[in-house]
Design a protein around this motif. Structure first.
Motif, mmCIF file in Angstrom:
data_model
loop_
_atom_site.group_PDB
_atom_site.id
_atom_site.type_symbol
_atom_site.label_atom_id
_atom_site.label_comp_id
_atom_site.label_asym_id
_atom_site.label_seq_id
_atom_site.Cartn_x
_atom_site.Cartn_y
_atom_site.Cartn_z
ATOM 1 N N ILE D 33 0.869 -1.173 0.000
ATOM 2 C CA ILE D 33 0.000 0.000 0.000
ATOM 3 C C ILE D 33 0.905 1.222 0.000
ATOM 4 O O ILE D 33 1.889 1.287 0.717
ATOM 5 N N ALA D 34 0.527 2.168 -0.857
ATOM 6 C CA ALA D 34 1.349 3.369 -0.993
ATOM 7 C C ALA D 34 0.502 4.595 -0.720
ATOM 8 O O ALA D 34 -0.706 4.601 -0.941
ATOM 9 N N VAL D 66 4.302 2.339 1.787
ATOM 10 C CA VAL D 66 5.504 2.688 1.026
ATOM 11 C C VAL D 66 5.274 3.985 0.259
ATOM 12 O O VAL D 66 4.138 4.473 0.159
ATOM 13 N N ASN D 67 6.351 4.559 -0.250
ATOM 14 C CA ASN D 67 6.226 5.736 -1.091
ATOM 15 C C ASN D 67 5.530 5.388 -2.402
ATOM 16 O O ASN D 67 5.528 4.233 -2.830
ATOM 17 N N THR D 68 4.970 6.396 -3.033
ATOM 18 C CA THR D 68 4.286 6.193 -4.300
ATOM 19 C C THR D 68 5.325 6.118 -5.403
ATOM 20 O O THR D 68 5.461 7.021 -6.227
ATOM 21 N N ASP D 69 6.023 5.005 -5.404
ATOM 22 C CA ASP D 69 7.199 4.845 -6.269
ATOM 23 C C ASP D 69 7.225 3.389 -6.734
ATOM 24 O O ASP D 69 7.237 2.466 -5.911
ATOM 25 N N PRO D 70 7.229 3.168 -8.054
ATOM 26 C CA PRO D 70 7.168 1.784 -8.564
ATOM 27 C C PRO D 70 8.286 0.904 -8.012
ATOM 28 O O PRO D 70 8.098 -0.308 -7.871
ATOM 29 N N GLU D 93 0.720 7.448 -12.691
ATOM 30 C CA GLU D 93 0.169 6.262 -13.344
ATOM 31 C C GLU D 93 1.080 5.805 -14.491
ATOM 32 O O GLU D 93 1.261 4.604 -14.707
ATOM 33 N N ALA D 94 1.621 6.769 -15.221
ATOM 34 C CA ALA D 94 2.536 6.404 -16.311
ATOM 35 C C ALA D 94 3.772 5.691 -15.765
ATOM 36 O O ALA D 94 4.225 4.680 -16.319
ATOM 37 N N ALA D 95 4.295 6.194 -14.663
ATOM 38 C CA ALA D 95 5.486 5.575 -14.080
ATOM 39 C C ALA D 95 5.201 4.129 -13.651
ATOM 40 O O ALA D 95 5.995 3.224 -13.893
ATOM 41 N N PHE D 96 4.058 3.915 -13.044
ATOM 42 C CA PHE D 96 3.714 2.556 -12.610
ATOM 43 C C PHE D 96 3.394 1.648 -13.800
ATOM 44 O O PHE D 96 3.618 0.435 -13.744
ATOM 45 N N ALA D 97 2.850 2.238 -14.859
ATOM 46 C CA ALA D 97 2.464 1.434 -16.020
ATOM 47 C C ALA D 97 3.672 0.838 -16.737
ATOM 48 O O ALA D 97 3.544 -0.091 -17.526
ATOM 49 N N GLU D 98 4.829 1.368 -16.469
ATOM 50 C CA GLU D 98 6.027 0.757 -17.072
ATOM 51 C C GLU D 98 6.202 -0.686 -16.616
ATOM 52 O O GLU D 98 6.725 -1.522 -17.336
ATOM 53 N N LYS D 99 5.755 -0.985 -15.410
ATOM 54 C CA LYS D 99 5.924 -2.336 -14.866
ATOM 55 C C LYS D 99 4.618 -3.070 -14.596
ATOM 56 O O LYS D 99 4.578 -4.301 -14.595
#
Lengths: 350, 350, 350, 350
Positions: D33-34, D66-70, D93-99
């Motif tokens: 959870i972020a 955790v931090n909002t960091d992928p 959302e774009a940053a998380f969508a990488e993974k």
């Protein structure tokens, strides 16, 4: 053991709650539902103006409503759950008690000799009066009553403290939900953007029933607990869940906030010991946030059968403490109260 | 006599009430309005998010907001009405008090030596501290404070009884309106179908301010009244109007319901004697219906400046009585309180 | 000119509004108040369950209630203000119309031949039917009706647009206050945390009465306006003030938002021209904030006699515009509507 | 198959709903959870101001935020449920969508090329865009969005009718619950005894998203459905559950009330065919009482995932019909929408 049951006043607000709750408990089997002449003969779904947020239980939907007459009820019924208008309760409950155990919500019989007024966690031994009642009246059944909604929530929190300490005085101010007055009881024009500082007979009921529940039984008579209790009752714009602001002055001079928290938290009664399915794990839940309990947030604790207590703090008077409680008025405070009484009777006496 | 006045915090909830009420009183003339930097320089109408149900008064609509700085306020201002955020009130009110009489709603200065905390009908003689305050600080002006909203309503009903009888103890449970918390203070998700049994610092304020108001002044110091007072504070879904459930135990053993009704009904204070235009004819109105007062029905009594009391009845404790009161929290309990203080000062001291 | 008046149904919600409002208007003098047999013979104060937020007017407090019988009403009464239960309105109003001008709130007579259904700013010329009605029935008096509450607010905003443009179709969805249903009409359990998407007959009334009001009179018959109008009616948890979301499709292709704002803002009717004391300066007030009108903020505009309109904006359909309106349902929408009808009749016909 | 999931914005209103709902579904396993920096590093229970009426799920209570960091999220997470503030959603959302597959509630990405905006019963084939999105961006994951709360409820009722008939135009007026605005979104002073006839951007979202959902996909682009749709949005004093008053004009001249009832009642989508555990048995429930659906009574139908429709009736316009719908805005309209999207993706694509 499965008990066959009948619901009187089945189309009213508390009657609907009985049906909603009983249908979820495997050890009760609804075999008859009764209502006024206007409804008798109709299918339940056609007669009722259903106001619960869950649908009418399947097994009751098509059930035919019978007249409020003991002869129309199956002989093998164990419990009759009654939620009748004030004027009708006295004669009708007596008529049904000739054959059945009547678990009643009405106030008229609560303070009478030989009639137990019971919260299962508080004074289960008052159920002993059932036999006396049968003998004296020559009935096969009897009447067992539960207290007023605001009284039940209060008394569940007083009981463990009363067993441990001596009370000098208790004061309570209530902020009660509109559902306690029945579906048409409180007009919206009376409660939107408003508080109504009066509920007919409520203060008197709280003051006398609470002391009766904490009192000692001597045969069919109850010696009330011996401390003054003052109740001020208000209606607020809340659907379900009574909030009560309580102050207790103790005779003892060594009570602490931690004592009270622990005593309330650890409180268990006979329903918990007997593992009754409708008994909440904890009759009283202690909350430590600064702004809880709140009715919308806490009324459903323990499926509506637990009372939540918070803001336990010293009061300005000597040996005095204050707290706020929230209890669900139509579950723990009405239908659920009768059901838990019946479960305990079934376990211990049937 | 017409007094020139300035309003600080003019865009906030209480600031708006000040402007709404002052514009209706011929003896006050709004010459400056001040607000935060964000608003300074703008027309009032452009800066304010007006939440009153009457329109912005004509004479203020186009007025330019000045900075919260005494140098931006006209020298001939007599009163500065202040409703400032907690953090700002202390330094800002002191700065303005060098030149002006500051009528303040903030809690920070209420209990300080030499600063009068006044309800005009209750303790007008505390205003004598104004001169002391000027002398000690070397100011041309001074700070005069009014109590917390829930305290004002309670104390207006206690005062006439306190003057006539001896109090052993007092308990009060409040059901307070959301407007007391400011426009954004109570989220709708917190109060719809709910009660919040907690208002930060409110119980402490009621307990200390009430005893201070009923206390005796000795120079710049107040000896608090000598009885225990317990307050339990709750928020309910009401827009305006605090409801309070009060219990008083007297030392006297001869008080009656009729005594209390008569004493409250006949109560008049200096504002009534001096015929101040903003003073209600009756500071306390006694109602005899079984279900009054109610906030929606009674908050506007006496143009929001009267407190309504009902359900005066004996309590179960010895020599004890209970009643319910309703007072308008943003008129009598805030802006109107400061205005009545200013009217009295204008009449007696200017 | 001062008119003597009588109020029928004086203890009901609208009856109370009649008394509250009439007592504030110097040109009406209440000489009789009538109510049901249960109340007749009693002092008004003793018979009424007064639910207004201002006290019972002094001049009516001690007035003796008479039976709902024209023979018990003073001969020199000019207007009888009637707010009667649906079942009673038809025969009772006819009986009173033999002698008096009856200003009626009931729906039963609204669409009948020769009976004017009037909003003074909209179709005052329909009052010409009064003479026809007297002649045909051989009465000295007559019946004049006002529309349903939600219809009045809507029609006041449609009228100036209808006079200027051609309507292709109109749709309205209402969010109506609980006071429209009478004091006991909406139980709190029905409306707290809820919306009720149904009000019996309301949609039909809005659809037919609006077109009737905008229609042309031919003797005692009205040719309804010729465009389709759809109404969807909902009840929300608001005390007073109906909110309506309106969409109009015009035949014209050159209407603009500014046209509509200006047309509504500049709208004046006969009551304004005749300077009737109960007529608001502006029948329709245009607001330009993005989130107004709101019932709690705007219902009292023009002392409850103005309708507030805002959010005037293009709709997605061709030549279509949307707006939101708020009108006070028990003032402009009921008692105030009858009173303004009477003022106009008094000025023009008496 | 059990999917590991992460919740972004876990302390917010929709984040809390995600946690509450996900903890009840065995096929999702919350592993991270972020939240914002302010909360990162804390136990969930310590960081959250929990506003749900059920307790914080055991498995999350002690979980460290955790931090909002992928990079702080476990690699084996399948779905990231995102409910982020408007300003943050796009880059995060774009940053998380990488993974990861991001199931998003934010509006910013809804109408973009290659990003599916999906209601599983309405347009599951739009999920095909996921692959395009991965390819074009060179991501391992992708973003999948669900519509605005009021749009979801409306579109679920339009879809089966749109598949069967031709729409000429649709109009909808909403009465929306306060929870849609977040915990602090609507002050109680704004909504008690009031209606707010404005919700920022809501009308635009409903008008564009609905037509997009009913449109045809051509690669990564959607051709909007070709009929005009007008939305008027209002806020009312309801906790949960949006009520919408809908009018549809059909091109077809043979539609009947019974057709509509049957079409809505029998509507099933891919989630029902695939027996997804979070899919309601019936996406749309047709009620035939004259005064239903109501938000307090019907919002929990299908565990909050069914939309209830009632009052289906002919409208006054040609080939037109009206109805009222109620849908749960924070379950079906927000968190539950993303969860059902994820369940469908898991079943079909993982």
């Amino acid at each position: 053991m499965v008990n066959n049951v009948c619901v009187l006043g089945a189309t009213g607000m508390v009657g609907q709650r009985f049906i909603q709750l009983l249908s979820q408990i495997p050890d009760f089997n609804i075999v008859n539902i009764a209502a006024s002449e206007r409804s008798a003969g109709k299918r339940y779904e056609d007669a009722v103006n259903w106001h619960q947020t869950t649908p009418i239980p399947e097994e009751v939907r098509d059930m035919k409503i019978v007249n409020t007459d003991p002869n129309e009820v199956a002989d093998d019924v164990d419990f009759v759950f009654a939620s009748l208008p004030a004027g009708l309760a006295e004669p009708v409950e007596a008529a049904f008690a000739e054959k059945f155990i009547v678990a009643s919500n009405a106030s008229v019989n609560r303070m009478k000799e030989n009639i137990p007024l019971v919260i299962p966690e508080v004074n289960p031994e008052h159920l002993e009066m059932m036999e006396l009642q049968k003998d004296i009246n020559g009935w096969d059944g009897c009447i067992v009553t539960n207290p007023n909604c605001s009284t039940i929530a209060l008394t569940l929190t007083l009981k463990p403290l009363f067993d441990k300490y001596n009370f000098k005085r208790v004061g309570v101010t209530t902020m009660q939900a509109v559902s306690g007055a029945g579906y048409n009881g409180v007009p919206s024009m009376g409660i939107l953007d408003n508080v109504i500082p009066y509920i007919g007979s409520e203060e008197e009921k709280m003051q006398s029933e609470t002391l009766h529940l904490l009192g000692e039984r001597d045969g069919g008579v109850v010696q009330k607990a011996n401390f003054p209790l003052s109740a001020s009752c208000n209606r607020v714009g809340v659907i379900d869940g009574h909030t009560e602001s309580v102050s207790i002055e103790f005779e003892d001079d060594d009570v602490t906030v931690e004592d009270i928290q622990e005593t309330l938290s650890e409180f268990r009664g006979l329903p918990q010991e007997e593992n009754l399915s409708f008994a909440p794990e904890q009759p009283v839940i202690v909350r430590k946030e600064e702004d809880r309990p709140q009715p919308r947030m806490d009324r459903d604790a323990g499926h509506g059968m637990s009372v939540s207590v918070g803001r336990i703090r010293p009061d300005v008077f000597d040996n005095s403490f204050k707290y706020t409680l929230v209890g669900h008025n139509t579950i723990r405070g009405a239908a659920g109260a009768s059901i838990l009484n019946a479960q305990l009777i079934s376990k211990l006496y049937l």
